[in-house]
Design a protein around this motif. Structure first.
Motif, PDB file in Angstrom:
ATOM      1  N   TYR A   1      24.199  62.379  11.405  1.00 25.66           N
ATOM      2  CA  TYR A   1      23.768  62.219  12.799  1.00 25.66           C
ATOM      3  C   TYR A   1      24.802  62.757  13.789  1.00 25.66           C
ATOM      4  CZ  TYR A   1      22.164  60.131  17.121  1.00 25.66           C
ATOM      5  OH  TYR A   1      21.753  59.944  18.409  1.00 25.66           O
ATOM      6  N   LYS A   2      26.021  62.252  13.722  1.00 26.82           N
ATOM      7  CA  LYS A   2      27.045  62.693  14.670  1.00 26.82           C
ATOM      8  C   LYS A   2      27.413  64.164  14.461  1.00 26.82           C
ATOM      9  CE  LYS A   2      29.375  58.274  15.537  1.00 26.82           C
ATOM     10  NZ  LYS A   2      30.667  57.562  15.467  1.00 26.82           N
ATOM     11  N   TYR A   3      27.424  64.595  13.217  1.00 28.73           N
ATOM     12  CA  TYR A   3      27.725  66.004  12.922  1.00 28.73           C
ATOM     13  C   TYR A   3      26.733  66.918  13.635  1.00 28.73           C
ATOM     14  CZ  TYR A   3      28.086  70.329  10.205  1.00 28.73           C
ATOM     15  OH  TYR A   3      28.198  71.644   9.818  1.00 28.73           O
ATOM     16  N   ASN A   4      25.448  66.647  13.470  1.00 29.41           N
ATOM     17  CA  ASN A   4      24.428  67.484  14.114  1.00 29.41           C
ATOM     18  C   ASN A   4      24.506  67.387  15.634  1.00 29.41           C
ATOM     19  OD1 ASN A   4      23.343  68.454  11.696  1.00 29.41           O
ATOM     20  ND2 ASN A   4      21.960  66.706  11.498  1.00 29.41           N
ATOM     21  N   LEU A   5      24.808  66.201  16.135  1.00 28.46           N
ATOM     22  CA  LEU A   5      24.935  66.007  17.574  1.00 28.46           C
ATOM     23  C   LEU A   5      26.105  66.819  18.131  1.00 28.46           C
ATOM     24  CD1 LEU A   5      23.640  64.373  19.885  1.00 28.46           C
ATOM     25  CD2 LEU A   5      25.279  62.544  19.387  1.00 28.46           C
ATOM     26  N   ALA A   6      27.239  66.773  17.445  1.00 25.80           N
ATOM     27  CA  ALA A   6      28.424  67.500  17.904  1.00 25.80           C
ATOM     28  C   ALA A   6      28.224  69.010  17.822  1.00 25.80           C
ATOM     29  CB  ALA A   6      29.645  67.077  17.083  1.00 25.80           C
ATOM     30  N   MET A   7      27.709  69.488  16.692  1.00 27.63           N
ATOM     31  CA  MET A   7      27.527  70.933  16.538  1.00 27.63           C
ATOM     32  C   MET A   7      26.489  71.460  17.517  1.00 27.63           C
ATOM     33  SD  MET A   7      29.779  71.734  14.289  1.00 27.63           S
ATOM     34  CE  MET A   7      30.776  70.331  14.805  1.00 27.63           C
ATOM     35  N   GLY A   8      25.428  70.690  17.735  1.00 24.09           N
ATOM     36  CA  GLY A   8      24.414  71.109  18.693  1.00 24.09           C
ATOM     37  C   GLY A   8      24.957  71.185  20.105  1.00 24.09           C
ATOM     38  N   THR A   9      25.874  70.267  20.435  1.00 25.51           N
ATOM     39  CA  THR A   9      26.483  70.260  21.761  1.00 25.51           C
ATOM     40  C   THR A   9      27.315  71.511  22.009  1.00 25.51           C
ATOM     41  OG1 THR A   9      26.567  67.840  21.771  1.00 25.51           O
ATOM     42  CG2 THR A   9      28.054  68.991  23.270  1.00 25.51           C
ATOM     43  N   LEU A  10      27.954  72.024  20.959  1.00 27.01           N
ATOM     44  CA  LEU A  10      28.883  73.147  21.116  1.00 27.01           C
ATOM     45  C   LEU A  10      28.263  74.514  20.836  1.00 27.01           C
ATOM     46  CD1 LEU A  10      32.110  71.689  19.438  1.00 27.01           C
ATOM     47  CD2 LEU A  10      31.523  71.755  21.861  1.00 27.01           C
ATOM     48  N   GLU A  11      27.015  74.560  20.425  1.00 23.88           N
ATOM     49  CA  GLU A  11      26.411  75.831  20.015  1.00 23.88           C
ATOM     50  C   GLU A  11      26.515  76.915  21.083  1.00 23.88           C
ATOM     51  OE1 GLU A  11      22.443  75.683  18.575  1.00 23.88           O
ATOM     52  OE2 GLU A  11      22.974  74.640  16.729  1.00 23.88           O
ATOM     53  N   ASP A  12      26.297  76.536  22.352  1.00 25.42           N
ATOM     54  CA  ASP A  12      26.288  77.555  23.399  1.00 25.42           C
ATOM     55  C   ASP A  12      27.685  78.058  23.739  1.00 25.42           C
ATOM     56  OD1 ASP A  12      27.220  75.282  24.607  1.00 25.42           O
ATOM     57  OD2 ASP A  12      25.925  75.418  26.377  1.00 25.42           O
ATOM     58  N   ARG A  13      28.721  77.497  23.108  1.00 27.89           N
ATOM     59  CA  ARG A  13      30.094  77.938  23.340  1.00 27.89           C
ATOM     60  C   ARG A  13      30.610  78.830  22.220  1.00 27.89           C
ATOM     61  NH1 ARG A  13      33.296  72.843  25.990  1.00 27.89           N
ATOM     62  NH2 ARG A  13      31.569  72.023  27.227  1.00 27.89           N
TER      63      ARG A  13
END
Length: 220
Positions: free
Chosen positions: A182-194
């Motif tokens: 859960y947190k892994y996907n949340l964190a990676m999704g947050t940073l994708e546009d960077r």
């Protein structure tokens, strides 16, 4: 989940990829039903691209993160979990834990167990640092909603309620799901546009978290 029993016939032949098979399969196992083979292929391409991108992002963050220590209780919990998995896998092949660990390239069963625990802790510490730095939080309701989807996509929706699954998974199972899923996907999704992809297919992630030391306290 091992889908081999669902998608293969008794003589292990792969079923024909048709629109009808796609509709039946995706209705049961994907967040949304797809209607055509082409739509399924496009979904598969996007899924694989995201998977590889998130792995590259994690590797980039790990390379720029200094970890100074680990929470002792979490480390011991994960070492015990890894020991149980190692013993189960070894038994499947008729080996003891030490022999199976040796086949995997480790000097001993203890070396394997510690390496697995460290790997889990490193990922958890990185993603928790990212979420904290980005000001991302979640509620129990958010986690339960994600678990509901997880159970459906894993084929367990008819077996467990969310609360029953939490009890079945126990402390270590929920720690792993919460941090490594859960947190892994949340964190990676947050940073994708960077993310900036280089010619070498590495991911350079621009985040304030990357240059700081990851503290060794995991409260999850």
């Amino acid at each position: 989940r091992d889908w081999s029993s669902d998608v293969c016939s008794s003589d292990l032949r792969v079923p024909e990829l048709t629109d009808e098979w796609v509709q039946e399969f995706t209705e049961q196992y994907l967040p949304e039903q797809l209607d055509t083979v082409e739509a399924f292929r496009e979904y598969s391409r996007e899924y694989l691209e995201e998977y590889l991108l998130h792995n590259a992002m994690l590797n980039a963050l790990a390379a720029k993160t200094s970890i100074t220590g680990y929470n002792a209780a979490a480390a011991q919990m994960l070492i015990s979990y890894s020991a149980q998995n190692l013993a189960a896998n070894a038994s499947y092949y008729g080996l003891d834990a030490a022999a199976y660990a040796s086949r995997l390239g480790y000097a001993s069963a203890e070396a394997y167990e510690q390496a697995e625990a460290v790997s889990y802790l490193n990922i958890a510490m990185i993603v928790n640092k990212v979420l904290a730095d980005q000001g991302i939080s979640y509620t129990t309701e958010d986690l339960d909603a994600a678990l509901t989807d997880y159970l459906r996509l894993s084929g367990y929706a008819d077996t467990y309620t969310v609360e029953e699954y939490k009890q079945q998974a126990g402390t270590v199972g929920m720690w792993i799901y919460t941090n490594l899923e859960y947190k892994y996907n949340l964190a990676m999704g947050t940073l994708e546009d960077r993310v900036v992809l280089t010619e070498a297919a590495d991911a350079d992630v621009d985040t304030d978290a990357e240059a700081e030391t990851a503290e060794a306290v995991n409260k999850s």
